[in-house]
Write an enzyme that holds these catalytic residues in place. Sequence first.
Site, PDB file in Angstrom:
ATOM      1  N   SER A  16       4.537   8.000  -2.219  1.00 35.38           N
ATOM      2  CA  SER A  16       4.800   8.362  -0.815  1.00 35.38           C
ATOM      3  C   SER A  16       6.204   8.920  -0.628  1.00 35.38           C
ATOM      4  O   SER A  16       7.181   8.280  -1.025  1.00 35.38           O
ATOM      5  CB  SER A  16       4.695   7.129   0.085  1.00 35.38           C
ATOM      6  N   HIS A  38       1.065  12.108   1.304  1.00 33.78           N
ATOM      7  CA  HIS A  38       0.370  12.381   0.039  1.00 33.78           C
ATOM      8  C   HIS A  38      -0.331  13.720   0.197  1.00 33.78           C
ATOM      9  O   HIS A  38      -1.328  13.819   0.893  1.00 33.78           O
ATOM     10  CB  HIS A  38      -0.652  11.282  -0.266  1.00 33.78           C
ATOM     11  N   HIS A  55      -5.270   5.131  -2.913  1.00 35.15           N
ATOM     12  CA  HIS A  55      -4.956   3.703  -2.948  1.00 35.15           C
ATOM     13  C   HIS A  55      -6.237   2.870  -2.968  1.00 35.15           C
ATOM     14  O   HIS A  55      -7.271   3.310  -2.456  1.00 35.15           O
ATOM     15  CB  HIS A  55      -4.116   3.315  -1.725  1.00 35.15           C
ATOM     16  N   TYR A  75      -7.027   0.441  -1.165  1.00 31.10           N
ATOM     17  CA  TYR A  75      -7.552   0.129   0.172  1.00 31.10           C
ATOM     18  C   TYR A  75      -8.308   1.297   0.810  1.00 31.10           C
ATOM     19  O   TYR A  75      -9.007   1.116   1.798  1.00 31.10           O
ATOM     20  CB  TYR A  75      -6.422  -0.328   1.115  1.00 31.10           C
ATOM     21  N   GLU A  76      -8.204   2.483   0.229  1.00 35.78           N
ATOM     22  CA  GLU A  76      -8.921   3.625   0.819  1.00 35.78           C
ATOM     23  C   GLU A  76     -10.409   3.603   0.478  1.00 35.78           C
ATOM     24  O   GLU A  76     -11.209   4.172   1.216  1.00 35.78           O
ATOM     25  CB  GLU A  76      -8.280   4.935   0.363  1.00 35.78           C
ATOM     26  N   ALA A 111       6.577   4.344  -3.699  1.00 35.99           N
ATOM     27  CA  ALA A 111       7.503   3.799  -2.703  1.00 35.99           C
ATOM     28  C   ALA A 111       7.215   2.308  -2.651  1.00 35.99           C
ATOM     29  O   ALA A 111       6.055   1.903  -2.699  1.00 35.99           O
ATOM     30  CB  ALA A 111       7.236   4.427  -1.355  1.00 35.99           C
ATOM     31  N   MET A 168       1.518  -1.017  -2.994  1.00 37.39           N
ATOM     32  CA  MET A 168       0.051  -1.027  -2.936  1.00 37.39           C
ATOM     33  C   MET A 168      -0.572  -0.025  -3.912  1.00 37.39           C
ATOM     34  O   MET A 168      -1.664   0.478  -3.669  1.00 37.39           O
ATOM     35  CB  MET A 168      -0.391  -0.689  -1.508  1.00 37.39           C
ATOM     36  N   SER A 169       0.143   0.279  -4.983  1.00 33.68           N
ATOM     37  CA  SER A 169      -0.411   1.267  -5.920  1.00 33.68           C
ATOM     38  C   SER A 169      -0.039   0.869  -7.346  1.00 33.68           C
ATOM     39  O   SER A 169       0.313  -0.270  -7.615  1.00 33.68           O
ATOM     40  CB  SER A 169       0.158   2.651  -5.594  1.00 33.68           C
ATOM     41  N   ASN A 198      12.531  -0.001   1.832  1.00 28.13           N
ATOM     42  CA  ASN A 198      12.774  -0.925   2.962  1.00 28.13           C
ATOM     43  C   ASN A 198      12.827  -2.357   2.476  1.00 28.13           C
ATOM     44  O   ASN A 198      12.211  -2.697   1.460  1.00 28.13           O
ATOM     45  CB  ASN A 198      11.625  -0.801   3.973  1.00 28.13           C
ATOM     46  N   HIS A 244       5.509   3.353   8.212  1.00 23.99           N
ATOM     47  CA  HIS A 244       5.255   4.303   7.122  1.00 23.99           C
ATOM     48  C   HIS A 244       6.239   5.480   7.209  1.00 23.99           C
ATOM     49  O   HIS A 244       6.632   6.047   6.194  1.00 23.99           O
ATOM     50  CB  HIS A 244       3.802   4.783   7.168  1.00 23.99           C
TER      51      HIS A 244
HETATM   52  N1  HPA Z   1       5.269  -3.420   1.341  1.00 24.48           N
HETATM   53  C1  HPA Z   1       4.255  -2.901   0.628  1.00 24.48           C
HETATM   54  N2  HPA Z   1       4.219  -1.652   0.241  1.00 24.48           N
HETATM   55  C2  HPA Z   1       5.266  -0.863   0.543  1.00 24.48           C
HETATM   56  C3  HPA Z   1       6.346  -1.329   1.272  1.00 24.48           C
HETATM   57  C4  HPA Z   1       6.351  -2.683   1.695  1.00 24.48           C
HETATM   58  O1  HPA Z   1       7.285  -3.185   2.329  1.00 24.48           O
HETATM   59  N3  HPA Z   1       7.218  -0.292   1.425  1.00 24.48           N
HETATM   60  C5  HPA Z   1       6.667   0.765   0.778  1.00 24.48           C
HETATM   61  N4  HPA Z   1       5.486   0.430   0.256  1.00 24.48           N
END
Ligand code: HPA
Length: 270
Positions: A33, A64, A86, A88-89, A116, A209-210, A233, A245
């Site tokens: 991302s 993406h 991902h 979850y998709e 990310a 998540m990847s 973050n 996001h």
């Molecule tokens: N949590 C999960 N996935 C992420 C995050 C997060 O804080 N930031 C970027 N991808």
Amino acid sequence: MKERKQLPFAASADYINRYFSGVQHDIAIVLGSGLGGFTAHLSDKKILKTVDVTLYPQSTVAGHSGEIVSARLADKRVLVFSGRVHYYESASTVNSAVTAIVSNQLGIENMVLTNAAGILNESFDPGDLMLIRDQINLTFRNVVVDLGSSPEKSQRIYSEQLVSKVYAAAEKAGVNLKAGVYLGLTGPSYETAAEVKAYRILGGDAVGMSTVQEAIFAQSVGMQVVGISCLTNYCTGITSQKLSHEEVTEIGAKVDEKFSRLLSGLIELL
Ligand code: HPA
């Protein structure tokens, strides 16, 4: 991966191979991302939209682009997946590992997975790049099992050989590279404060998540795989700031320059 069955996405790999005229690539790179800006640094580019690829699963996530780019960097041929699918998709580990499955069928031996990720380890800052030294797979699934094979017994997923090259590239490019453990979840929700506390105790430095299924598949077929997280973050509860996001993609754009220097340096060292 033993007792190999026919792999899925053979038609996708065949389409990609023909589109790029059978060119052999030295390395596959998956851009997470907000990190799609890397392709601006490549020359001799040919771009394929994933929507045009036979039976290729599509990403629906902002940031993406859904492109596969064949290009040159220094004296190497690179195949870049700008965007990924991902778990979850589509609730499918196989779809979420499509980049690695297709790369393997194209005969590519090296793979860089980028993403990310949120920060669990308070000594890291948003905008840092973290080399993934190991992973904790909290998706509780394994793509190799889902493909009907037995997983490798060896659990060293990330290639020591490529890890050394990433360190060398970071030093040469003057990039202050962090290193740590990536904890992979299914998402799509961001973590609660209680979950963040638990994941820190489990030993995660960053969460996302990847990546975990792509890495498991790539290692299982003998590819050299390495991972780099762009830390975007602090996770929930580490600061009181609300996550979005947009924040994730914005940080990606800010680290583009140093991220590209690191990746370019790595490719030169292959
Ligand atoms: N949590 C999960 N996935 C992420 C995050 C997060 O804080 N930031 C970027 N991808």
